[in-house]
Design an enzyme around this catalytic site. Structure first.
Site, PDB file in Angstrom:
ATOM      1  N   THR A   1     -10.299 -12.989   8.658  1.00 51.51           N
ATOM      2  CA  THR A   1      -9.676 -11.606   8.539  1.00 51.51           C
ATOM      3  C   THR A   1      -9.216 -12.090   9.850  1.00 51.51           C
ATOM      4  OG1 THR A   1      -9.631 -11.563   6.243  1.00 51.51           O
ATOM      5  CG2 THR A   1      -8.890  -9.890   7.701  1.00 51.51           C
TER       6      THR A   1
ATOM      7  N   SER B   1     -10.201  -5.665   0.235  1.00 53.40           N
ATOM      8  CA  SER B   1     -11.482  -5.037   1.246  1.00 53.40           C
ATOM      9  C   SER B   1     -10.990  -4.280   2.558  1.00 53.40           C
ATOM     10  CB  SER B   1     -13.069  -5.424   1.804  1.00 53.40           C
ATOM     11  OG  SER B   1     -12.897  -6.094   0.865  1.00 53.40           O
TER      12      SER B   1
HETATM   13  O1  DON Z   1      -8.645  -8.996   1.733  1.00 51.30           O
HETATM   14  C1  DON Z   1      -9.976  -9.223   2.018  1.00 51.30           C
HETATM   15  O2  DON Z   1     -10.488  -8.270   1.465  1.00 51.30           O
HETATM   16  C2  DON Z   1     -10.187 -10.320   2.163  1.00 51.30           C
HETATM   17  N1  DON Z   1      -8.923 -11.664   1.943  1.00 51.30           N
HETATM   18  C3  DON Z   1     -10.547 -10.256   3.661  1.00 51.30           C
HETATM   19  C4  DON Z   1     -10.744 -12.288   4.284  1.00 51.30           C
HETATM   20  C5  DON Z   1     -11.682 -12.047   5.440  1.00 51.30           C
HETATM   21  O3  DON Z   1     -12.409 -10.994   5.333  1.00 51.30           O
HETATM   22  C6  DON Z   1     -12.224 -12.674   6.122  1.00 51.30           C
HETATM   23  N2  DON Z   1     -12.842 -12.693   7.179  1.00 51.30           N
HETATM   24  N3  DON Z   1     -13.795 -13.092   7.773  1.00 51.30           N
END
Ligand code: DON
Length: 593
Positions: free
Chosen positions: A405, A477
């Site tokens: 993310t 999250s």
């Molecule tokens: O929305 C969420 O919580 C996850 N899809 C976030 C994924 C994420 O942060 C991956 N990163 N390192």
């Protein structure tokens, strides 16, 4: 004070670019009023006192700026945002341009095939949130990832076309536009230019693309810009012509340039070739949503976060409120006492996440109770400062009530603060590149609870609240966060990291507000994470051995984790300077003036 932690000199490798400097010059129209010059090594765009040069750039980890700044996962995208503010844009303009640039220069997480959340604050005191989280396709169903025996089919929600939620990012940037000052065509042009003429890649990007090569091939139905015969090397130029054409359709046709017409046709054709289920109607019907910001007071501060379908804002609220009654600063940073308290509040907040949180348009989220002071005091009733509370003893409170993310933090001189976290979910999402359109699709469907009690790729379990339903948003999250001090702009922060996001934001806030750290230290100091289940404390490598040993003696299971979070933070110092920090854990970099 200026600290350049690493300086990357990257040589241009695309000789064809040398052959047509005039063409390059003509096409670099994104930076109105900025001087475009060329030098021997490629093109440079001057206008911020800094140069946005896709062929030579440096990673700047921490700097003080006078007026406006950006911190995000890639130096070029931070510089694009700063350049946009320099030419008259505000923080909302910058966050749009930075996000679109990240979709080009940081394909692992920057995206137009994913989704995200924006939390903003304007000089008039207005708090804004925009939810552009992906949705389940209308043909999605509760058991779509289970076999006939009711077992989860490995990887189906993680890789390839069925893992894709309906993307929200382009709707998100258009929903942000009313708060911005410049037109979309100005904000999107840097991304178009960098996609069309290429940029040189860092070591981390080269190794990410190499490691993902087979997965791109397996999960995409057409050749993609991310795959070449030889291995990617640091300094190679990544050119993304198809992505540039997609971005041009968005520039010329607006949101419809993505959700309808040729781009939508290409997405649906990709789905049909790969047995995906996103339809033209799903794309056409996608809408970003304004939500009511989740705000609460912590001592002299007001903290502004994202409400569901993100769990981030409410978990951060719960954790901050649960520690508020304790003199945590007096315990000392990374002392066993402070860490143990924080682990126990993390455990309790995540237990609530699993049971009570989901898309509020589909599930009644008991937000008022979850945020209630008495409820949170009761949650800590069985807290014991001498030993671990087993997760089996912590259930979600009973309530009766009617790994990529990426984060962008921006502040401007007018007092706008914007915090955006956006994602494809896993690194490079589902690894499906939309044939002919050049962008990666998310694998956000894995953020639903594919089966009650079965952990997703972040080990998070969930139930009914986060079950799959057509057009529903999967629980997140992501925790883009703002802090006001005595009502005035103070901090912008946020991070990637799956379920570790709220705990990283929580710890960053505690570091800043309680342990009086600089933004740089608050971001970089080793972090820890507990998410109720599994019942263990993840710790980063340089976490103090003494604290670990003492926690183990109290009954905590410790599990090493290579990295927790990649936080971008900006804080206003008493002298008005913007203390801007980018996490040391990646290529993250700051820019401003
Ligand atoms: O929305 C969420 O919580 C996850 N899809 C976030 C994924 C994420 O942060 C991956 N990163 N390192």
């Amino acid at each position: 004070m200026k600290k350049i932690v690493s300086f990357i000199i990257i040589c241009i490798c695309q000789l064809s670019l040398f052959a047509q400097p005039q063409k390059i010059k003509q096409h670099l129209t994104g930076f109105k009023n900025l001087t475009v010059v060329k030098n021997l090594s490629g093109l440079q765009i001057i206008g911020t006192g800094k140069i946005v040069d896709p062929y030579h750039y440096s990673i700047v980890k921490s700097e003080l700026f006078n007026k406006a700044s950006v911190s995000c996962a890639h130096p070029l995208a931070s510089m694009v945002g700063a350049a946009i503010m320099k030419q008259g844009g505000n923080a909302f303009d910058a966050v749009i341009a930075t996000q679109l640039a990240l979709a080009v220069v940081y394909p692992g997480a920057g995206n137009i095939g994913g989704g995200g959340f924006l939390v903003g604050h304007t000089p008039t005191g207005k708090n804004i949130t925009i939810d552009y989280r992906e949705t389940a396709p209308s043909k999605g169903s509760r058991d779509m990832y289970l076999d006939s025996a009711g077992k989860v089919i490995p990887n189906l929600s993680v890789l390839g076309h069925l893992a894709n939620g309906v993307p929200g990012t382009i709707a998100g940037v258009f929903a942000t536009l009313p708060y911005a000052k410049l037109p979309m065509k100005t904000l999107i042009q840097p991304a178009i230019d960098i996609a069309e003429f290429g940029f040189v890649i860092t070591e981390k990007e080269a190794s990410g693309l190499n490691a993902t090569k087979e997965s791109f091939v397996k999960n995409s139905t057409k050749p993609t810009a991310f795959v070449k015969n030889s291995k990617w090397k640091t300094g190679d130029t990544l050119v993304q012509k198809e992505l540039a054409e997609t971005l041009k359709r968005v520039r010329d046709l607006g949101q419809k340039g993505f959700y309808e017409g040729k781009t939508a046709d290409l997405i649906v054709a990709e789905m049909q070739r790969g047995k995906g289920i996103i339809s033209k109607e799903d794309l056409k019907n996608y809408k970003a949503k304004a939500r009511t910001a989740l705000t609460f007071n912590y001592k002299d501060y007001s903290i502004i976060g994202m409400p569901p379908p993100s769990s981030g804002g409410i978990i951060v609220l719960q954790m901050m409120k649960m520690i508020a009654q304790k003199p945590i600063a007096s315990y000392g940073f990374q002392s066993t006492k402070a860490v143990q308290l924080m682990v126990e509040v993390e455990r309790r907040a995540y237990a609530d996440r699993a049971a009570h949180l989901g898309d509020p348009d589909f599930w009644k989220v008991p937000l008022k109770t979850l945020a209630d002071n008495t409820y949170l005091k009761n949650r800590m009733a069985n807290y014991d400062s001498t030993k671990a509370t087993p997760s089996t003893a912590i259930k979600a409170g009973i309530i009766n009530e009617s790994d990529e993310t990426t984060h962008i933090s921006v502040m401007d001189a007018a007092g706008n603060m914007v915090s955006v976290t956006t994602t494809l979910n896993g690194g490079y999402g589902s690894r499906t590149v939309v044939g002919g359109a050049g962008f990666l699709m998310n694998n956000e469907m894995d953020d639903f609870s594919v089966k009650p009690g079965v952990p997703n790729m972040y080990g998070a379990v969930g139930g009914e609240a986060n079950a799959i339903e057509p057009n529903k948003r999967m629980l997140s999250s992501m925790s883009p966060t703002l802090v006001l001090k005595k009502g005035k702009p103070y901090i912008v922060c946020g991070t990637p990291g799956g379920t570790t996001i709220p705990t990283s934001v929580f710890q960053t806030l505690v570091n800043l507000l309680e342990f009086n750290m600089s933004a740089e230290d608050a971001v970089n100091k080793p972090k820890f994470h507990h998410q109720w289940l599994p019942d263990e404390v993840a710790v980063e490598p340089s976490f103090p051995a003494k604290t670990i040993a003492e926690l183990q003696a109290m009954g905590y299971k410790i599990s090493p984790r290579t990295a927790i979070g990649r936080t971008e933070a900006i804080r206003i110092l008493p002298n008005g300077k913007l203390e801007t920090a980018a996490d040391k854990r990646g290529d993250d970099s700051v820019a401003g003036f």
